[in-house]
Motif scaffolding. Structure first.
Motif, PDB file in Angstrom:
ATOM      1  N   ASN A  58      39.216  53.068  60.965  1.00 45.41           N
ATOM      2  CA  ASN A  58      40.612  53.174  60.545  1.00 45.41           C
ATOM      3  C   ASN A  58      41.168  54.549  60.879  1.00 45.41           C
ATOM      4  N   GLY A  59      42.319  54.570  61.555  1.00 45.92           N
ATOM      5  CA  GLY A  59      42.964  55.844  61.859  1.00 45.92           C
ATOM      6  C   GLY A  59      43.912  55.723  63.028  1.00 45.92           C
ATOM      7  N   THR A  60      44.798  56.735  63.184  1.00 44.37           N
ATOM      8  CA  THR A  60      45.780  56.708  64.268  1.00 44.37           C
ATOM      9  C   THR A  60      45.891  58.035  65.008  1.00 44.37           C
ATOM     10  N   PHE A  75      25.156  47.825  62.843  1.00 45.53           N
ATOM     11  CA  PHE A  75      26.392  47.770  63.619  1.00 45.53           C
ATOM     12  C   PHE A  75      26.102  48.064  65.091  1.00 45.53           C
ATOM     13  N   SER A  76      26.666  47.252  65.962  1.00 43.49           N
ATOM     14  CA  SER A  76      26.476  47.453  67.394  1.00 43.49           C
ATOM     15  C   SER A  76      27.792  47.651  68.131  1.00 43.49           C
ATOM     16  N   MET A  77      28.913  47.470  67.445  1.00 43.86           N
ATOM     17  CA  MET A  77      30.226  47.645  68.070  1.00 43.86           C
ATOM     18  C   MET A  77      31.190  48.263  67.062  1.00 43.86           C
ATOM     19  N   LEU A  78      32.053  49.153  67.546  1.00 43.98           N
ATOM     20  CA  LEU A  78      33.110  49.731  66.730  1.00 43.98           C
ATOM     21  C   LEU A  78      34.452  49.347  67.331  1.00 43.98           C
ATOM     22  N   GLY A  79      35.406  49.049  66.468  1.00 46.08           N
ATOM     23  CA  GLY A  79      36.747  48.713  66.932  1.00 46.08           C
ATOM     24  C   GLY A  79      37.739  49.765  66.493  1.00 46.08           C
ATOM     25  N   CYS A  80      38.659  50.105  67.397  1.00 38.22           N
ATOM     26  CA  CYS A  80      39.717  51.065  67.082  1.00 38.22           C
ATOM     27  C   CYS A  80      40.870  50.303  66.458  1.00 38.22           C
ATOM     28  N   ASP A  81      41.183  50.591  65.221  1.00 43.25           N
ATOM     29  CA  ASP A  81      42.203  49.859  64.458  1.00 43.25           C
ATOM     30  C   ASP A  81      43.587  50.178  65.018  1.00 43.25           C
ATOM     31  N   ASN A  82      44.497  50.664  64.212  1.00 39.89           N
ATOM     32  CA  ASN A  82      45.875  50.917  64.651  1.00 39.89           C
ATOM     33  C   ASN A  82      45.956  51.954  65.766  1.00 39.89           C
ATOM     34  N   GLY A  83      44.982  52.844  65.834  1.00 37.95           N
ATOM     35  CA  GLY A  83      45.059  53.951  66.776  1.00 37.95           C
ATOM     36  C   GLY A  83      45.101  53.551  68.230  1.00 37.95           C
ATOM     37  N   ALA A  84      44.724  52.301  68.561  1.00 40.78           N
ATOM     38  CA  ALA A  84      44.740  51.847  69.950  1.00 40.78           C
ATOM     39  C   ALA A  84      45.968  51.007  70.264  1.00 40.78           C
ATOM     40  N   LYS A  85      46.901  50.912  69.325  1.00 41.28           N
ATOM     41  CA  LYS A  85      48.112  50.136  69.564  1.00 41.28           C
ATOM     42  C   LYS A  85      49.137  50.987  70.317  1.00 41.28           C
ATOM     43  N   TRP A  86      49.955  50.313  71.067  1.00 43.55           N
ATOM     44  CA  TRP A  86      50.925  50.977  71.941  1.00 43.55           C
ATOM     45  C   TRP A  86      51.818  51.928  71.141  1.00 43.55           C
ATOM     46  N   ARG A  87      52.206  51.516  69.941  1.00 42.73           N
ATOM     47  CA  ARG A  87      53.090  52.333  69.101  1.00 42.73           C
ATOM     48  C   ARG A  87      52.537  53.731  68.889  1.00 42.73           C
ATOM     49  N   TYR A  88      51.213  53.851  68.788  1.00 39.65           N
ATOM     50  CA  TYR A  88      50.598  55.142  68.482  1.00 39.65           C
ATOM     51  C   TYR A  88      50.170  55.895  69.743  1.00 39.65           C
ATOM     52  N   ASN A  89      50.164  55.218  70.883  1.00 36.02           N
ATOM     53  CA  ASN A  89      49.764  55.875  72.131  1.00 36.02           C
ATOM     54  C   ASN A  89      50.953  56.346  72.960  1.00 36.02           C
ATOM     55  N   ARG A 134      35.583  48.097  71.143  1.00 36.74           N
ATOM     56  CA  ARG A 134      36.658  47.171  71.515  1.00 36.74           C
ATOM     57  C   ARG A 134      38.009  47.823  71.222  1.00 36.74           C
ATOM     58  N   TRP A 135      38.994  47.480  72.059  1.00 37.35           N
ATOM     59  CA  TRP A 135      40.323  48.079  72.012  1.00 37.35           C
ATOM     60  C   TRP A 135      41.316  47.023  71.498  1.00 37.35           C
ATOM     61  N   HIS A 136      42.002  47.375  70.437  1.00 37.82           N
ATOM     62  CA  HIS A 136      42.992  46.479  69.835  1.00 37.82           C
ATOM     63  C   HIS A 136      44.317  47.252  69.713  1.00 37.82           C
ATOM     64  N   THR A 137      45.256  47.042  70.583  1.00 33.49           N
ATOM     65  CA  THR A 137      45.443  45.975  71.544  1.00 33.49           C
ATOM     66  C   THR A 137      46.338  46.548  72.636  1.00 33.49           C
ATOM     67  N   ILE A 138      46.480  45.904  73.805  1.00 34.95           N
ATOM     68  CA  ILE A 138      47.394  46.399  74.839  1.00 34.95           C
ATOM     69  C   ILE A 138      48.825  46.358  74.326  1.00 34.95           C
ATOM     70  N   MET A 139      49.256  45.232  73.764  1.00 38.96           N
ATOM     71  CA  MET A 139      50.626  45.117  73.240  1.00 38.96           C
ATOM     72  C   MET A 139      50.661  44.070  72.135  1.00 38.96           C
ATOM     73  N   TRP A 140      51.676  44.207  71.262  1.00 41.56           N
ATOM     74  CA  TRP A 140      51.762  43.293  70.128  1.00 41.56           C
ATOM     75  C   TRP A 140      53.163  43.342  69.495  1.00 41.56           C
ATOM     76  N   GLY A 141      54.124  42.696  70.134  1.00 42.55           N
ATOM     77  CA  GLY A 141      55.416  42.460  69.507  1.00 42.55           C
ATOM     78  C   GLY A 141      56.016  43.654  68.811  1.00 42.55           C
ATOM     79  N   ASP A 142      56.369  43.492  67.525  1.00 43.70           N
ATOM     80  CA  ASP A 142      57.053  44.564  66.804  1.00 43.70           C
ATOM     81  C   ASP A 142      56.116  45.710  66.443  1.00 43.70           C
ATOM     82  N   HIS A 143      54.822  45.606  66.797  1.00 44.05           N
ATOM     83  CA  HIS A 143      53.906  46.726  66.628  1.00 44.05           C
ATOM     84  C   HIS A 143      53.903  47.638  67.852  1.00 44.05           C
TER      85      HIS A 143
END
Length: 938
Positions: free
Chosen positions: A204-206, A232-246, A273-282
């Motif tokens: 969790n983080g941005t 654990f074998s995989m970590l996912g980037c929460d909001n920090g990988a969304k277009w809004r924050y990049n 894993r990267w979440h996400t390239i794009m997502w509507g109003d996010h």
């Protein structure tokens, strides 16, 4: 020459068996389809029907299945039969056929049986009817079928799959860091460090000041816990990988946080894993501006509603958090405005308000648990509200300039994420919730979204080639697939008998539309979200919060038919305990335990990703750890499975060959360590397709190359990227040499890696020089270095000095200008025209029709069974391609080249041709007649 074809026929008897079979319509597991009213079950689209098999003790089993197919678009349906982790594939014609497999090993346990109509080619119109199925214990001649869709069978089948097909036996060849074998008699401890399956959690983080990157005790504890292996074998980037924050400000990219996240994953040998390239109003506000300008309005006309005494037009607006109106004259001459108020959470509203105006347009507010996201939804909505008629949909006011500007920005986003960083992570969500939440998805349409996914895939390939690492897979990802959502409640089996699993089948069709329009690898995987809201009714809207195991199993089995990796991308339980009584700790443990077992026990799943980790930091979601860093019930279930139930550790003795046999080991990364004076730690990955693994001692540097083989057009060169697997203690000088065809050249012939630059790929150019021969030369390029494990690459030259038909004619005939030597004529009157004799290496002068290289059908015996085959010769000095076609009626032909392996040969002839024999996968007993055609094309 355009093509030359030879048709060969073979006949066989057809044996039918019809005893002790369960009818197709009685198979208890189904994704879609309907009864044929004769006891069969018809799948008229991609889907499955099946059951369970219960095996008291490991045995030898037989199965028989009677089916028939409906051909479409020139293609017969393809049927796959899955029993546990085993699979058989058949082409099904339009007459009743019985397929059988006798005497196969079936392990003890419960196994799912899935009979699939697969996508196969590009035709989605084919149909498969399952008339009957039989599975017996061949030793006792008793049925093994347990035709009950219950929790016991579902869990037991999942556990059996994990026990038998998530692990294997491995021969480990152990070597010291100097390359010498480990001495016989030494003891080594081997233990699982990281699962091959992606058991992932969300970070969790941005931004770089996020809590987990700080230096306080909670941050340190977080970093220690989140990298704990093998949990654990995989970590996912929460909001920090969304277009809004990049890219909050257009063209001002801020990837410092995501780069820090990827650094952290690499430092701890974790997949990501990267979440996400794009997502509507996010997406960023500036991107949403373009989306809003592009997605102005959809007009739905041709619908009549009783209060209006006439036909009116419904204007549908999909704008987040805003209401738009459209004044439309109805039959009475008054203006009536209709609009949809689309809340960010459409489930918050539940009523419809009709407001009618006279001369001034007024707003009609529509809000419902059923968001209107597609023509299908609108059609159902108007019907549910008493309207009649067939809606006609028209897009208005689309701004093409904004559309193109937005599309260019999407390409820039793909470049920044995938092209520049795709070598650093493993999974990426492309357009998150592409079917429901993304405005751009609605405007660009499926074809436009497929274009975006194609671009993501190509960027991933390029990142892989330039950096020498496995390419990232792009996932389609959507909401509530694991559990189902309320908006689909009104679609029931009572009104739609063929839709046994409507929402999951709808999603499967959505994914299929991408597969149909894109390339084979456009869709890298299928994402399933599974946020289990404890405050919401279950999928059937009954108000209960007890979630059944069939809920978990259905989407996995429905989507597994597409044969793409399946990831549970978001799994969580929330804190909204509004139901009474609330979940108990035991219920939460049990729910997560069963969910993970069902997912791990499916043949297509690769990822189970929990959304939330540390309870105080994750807001709405239960964490795996409580505020005091003790394990929550969720964390306890997770730990018990990943570190105990699905765990391998053993102490073995090295044999005379310096090897140990590790049996029944779960796939993953292992730590191998010796005892006393012999100590080292090495990592190796145990995978399903590996049986022998070489393990080197710690510190052994290895040379890595970007690809194992390369084909080079004559007169051209290609780059090969070289790098090291780990940091060396001193400079490593890699020498490069080539053996084989003399036309291969390399440049440079040595490169140097330093401790500061060991992970930066360097390039070797391999050239295939122009020559005068007609051969496709081959060679091996070797990379060697003192103090490092060598590597090599196989290279082949694509020769451009092709021998055309005219040169062959000059060589074969005394008077090549004679018209009888033309392609279509038969010079020696043996029934084969000159072009056919050229393509298949025959002699155009013998006139006897007894040429030893004449193609012929063959009966090939393998393990006591007879199979259809074909023997033919082919030219190696030309640009001719050869294909094998199959038909049962001489009208409809199917290309089976890839499914007919070589059983004998190829044997070189003295005239530059080679002869081989290919075997068809069907036995002679499976077809009443079969025609085989070998086709040669330039």
């Amino acid at each position: 020459m355009k093509n030359a074809s030879l048709i060969l026929a073979a006949l066989s008897s057809f044996i039918q068996c019809s005893f002790g079979l369960i009818s197709g319509e009685n198979l208890t597991l189904r994704s879609t389809g309907y009864s044929d009213r004769n006891g069969g079950w018809t799948l008229n689209e991609t889907g499955y029907a099946g059951t369970y098999a219960v095996v008291p003790s490991t045995t030898i089993a037989d199965f028989e299945i009677e089916v028939s197919g409906t051909m479409a678009d020139g293609e017969f349906p393809i049927m796959d039969i899955h029993i546990g982790g085993m699979k058989w594939t058949y082409h099904v014609v339009d007459t009743n056929q019985v397929f059988s497999v006798y005497g196969f090993d079936l392990p003890q346990g419960t196994h799912s049986v899935r009979i699939e109509l697969t996508r196969g080619g590009r035709s989605f119109k084919r149909a498969l009817t399952i008339h009957s199925f039989k599975l017996i214990d061949a030793k006792t001649n008793t049925s093994l079928i347990s035709n009950l869709d219950d929790e016991v069978n579902a869990l037991n089948a999942a556990d059996s799959y994990a026990d038998n097909w998530r692990r294997g036996d491995f021969l480990l060849q152990l070597k010291h860091s100097n390359g010498q074998p480990v001495e016989a008699g030494k003891q080594v401890r081997i233990k699982l460090k990281r699962h091959a399956f992606n058991f992932g959690v969300c970070v969790n983080g941005t931004k770089t000041s996020s809590k987990w990157l700080r230096g306080d005790s909670d941050a340190i504890m977080f970093r220690n816990k989140v990298t704990e292996q093998p949990m654990f074998s995989m970590l996912g980037c929460d909001n920090g990988a969304k277009w809004r924050y990049n890219e909050k400000t257009r063209d001002v990219e801020t990837y410092a946080y995501t780069d820090a996240f990827l650094d952290f994953c690499e430092e701890h040998n974790m997949r990501s894993r990267w979440h996400t390239i794009m997502w509507g109003d996010h997406d960023p506000d500036w991107a949403n501006y373009f989306e809003n300008n592009v997605m102005k309005k959809i007009i739905v006309s041709g619908v009549t509603h009783p209060p209006l005494n006439g036909t009116y037009t419904l204007g549908v607006e999909r704008m987040f958090g805003e209401v738009y109106t459209a004044g439309i004259p109805n039959a009475m001459g008054t203006n009536v405005a209709y609009a949809i108020y689309r809340w960010k959470n459409p489930r918050d509203l539940s009523e419809v308000k009709w407001i009618f105006g006279q001369s001034t347009p007024r707003t009609i507010y529509f809000s419902s648990t059923d968001p209107v996201d597609s023509p299908f939804d609108v059609t159902n909505w108007v019907a549910e509200n008493g309207a009649t008629g067939t809606p006609v949909f028209t897009h208005l006011n689309n701004d093409e300039g904004d559309r193109q500007e937005l599309r260019d920005e999407i390409s820039e986003r793909i470049d920044a994420v995938v092209a520049q960083r795709g070598h650093r992570f493993h999974e990426v969500d492309g357009i998150n919730e592409s079917s429901s939440a993304s405005l751009v998805a609605k405007d660009f349409g499926t074809a436009g979204m497929v274009g975006i996914y194609d671009e993501i895939h190509q960027a991933a390939v390029n990142a892989s080639l330039s950096n020498g690492t496995t390419k990232v897979k792009a996932f389609i990802n959507d909401y509530a697939i694991l559990r189902g959502v309320l908006k689909m409640n009104k679609i029931t089996t009572a009104t739609n008998p063929g839709e046994l699993d409507w929402y999951r089948n709808w999603y499967r069709r959505h994914v299929e539309s991408f597969i149909q329009l894109g390339d084979e690898d456009t869709v890298g995987g299928i994402g399933i979200q599974g946020h289990l809201h404890t405050h919401a009714p279950d999928e059937y809207g009954t108000g209960t919060r007890r979630i059944t195991l069939s809920t978990y199993r259905k989407p996995l089995e429905t989507l597994a038919v597409l044969e793409k990796p399946i990831a549970i991308t978001e799994f969580s339980l929330d804190h909204f305990q509004t139901l009474n009584p609330p979940w108990t700790d035991n219920e939460i443990y049990d729910l997560v335990n069963k969910a993970m077992r069902i997912v791990f026990g499916n043949d297509q799943t690769t990822t189970f990703h929990y959304w939330g980790f540390y309870d105080p930091w994750d807001g709405d979601f239960y964490g795996l750890y409580e505020a005091d860093w003790s394990l929550s019930p969720i964390g306890q279930a997770w730990r018990d499975l990943t570190t105990q139930e699905w765990y391998t550790e053993d102490v073995l003795t090295v044999d005379e060959q310096g090897e140990v046999l590790l049996t029944n080991a779960y796939f993953g990364d292992y730590e191998v360590s010796g005892e006393n004076e012999f100590t080292y730690t090495a990592k190796t990955i145990l995978e399903a397709d590996k049986e022998k693994v070489t393990v080197h001692g710690e510190g052994q540097v290895a040379i890595n190359i970007s690809q194992a083989t390369a084909s080079i057009p004559e007169g051209n060169s290609i780059p090969i990227h070289v790098f090291l697997n780990e940091k060396p203690m001193s400079n490593i000088v890699v020498s490069v040499s080539v053996t084989g065809d003399h036309d291969f050249y390399i440049s440079p012939n040595s490169i140097t890696f330093r401790p500061t630059t060991w992970n930066i790929p360097q390039t070797i150019q391999i050239e295939a020089a122009e020559d005068l021969d007609l051969l496709h030369g081959t060679g091996i390029v070797r990379y060697t270095a003192s103090g490092a494990i060598d590597a090599h690459i196989g290279v082949s030259e694509i020769d451009n000095d092709i021998l055309p038909y005219d040169i062959w004619r000059e060589k074969m005939f005394q008077n090549p200008s004679d018209p009888t030597t033309d392609r279509e004529n038969d010079f020696d009157a043996d029934g084969w025209n000159n072009e056919q004799e050229y393509c298949f290496g025959m002699n155009p002068l013998n006139g006897t029709n007894r040429d030893p290289k004449k193609p012929s059908t063959e009966i090939i015996t393998d393990s006591g069974l007879d199979y259809f085959g074909i023997k033919y010769s082919y030219r190696t000095d030309s640009g001719i391609n050869y294909f094998i076609n199959i038909s049962t009626n001489l009208l409809d032909w199917v290309d089976e080249t890839d499914s007919m392996p070589i059983s004998e040969g190829p044997f070189a002839n003295e005239d530059g041709t080679r002869t081989l024999t290919r075997r068809y996968y069907k036995k002679t007993t499976e077809e009443p007649r079969l025609f085989i055609r070998v086709k040669a094309t330039e």
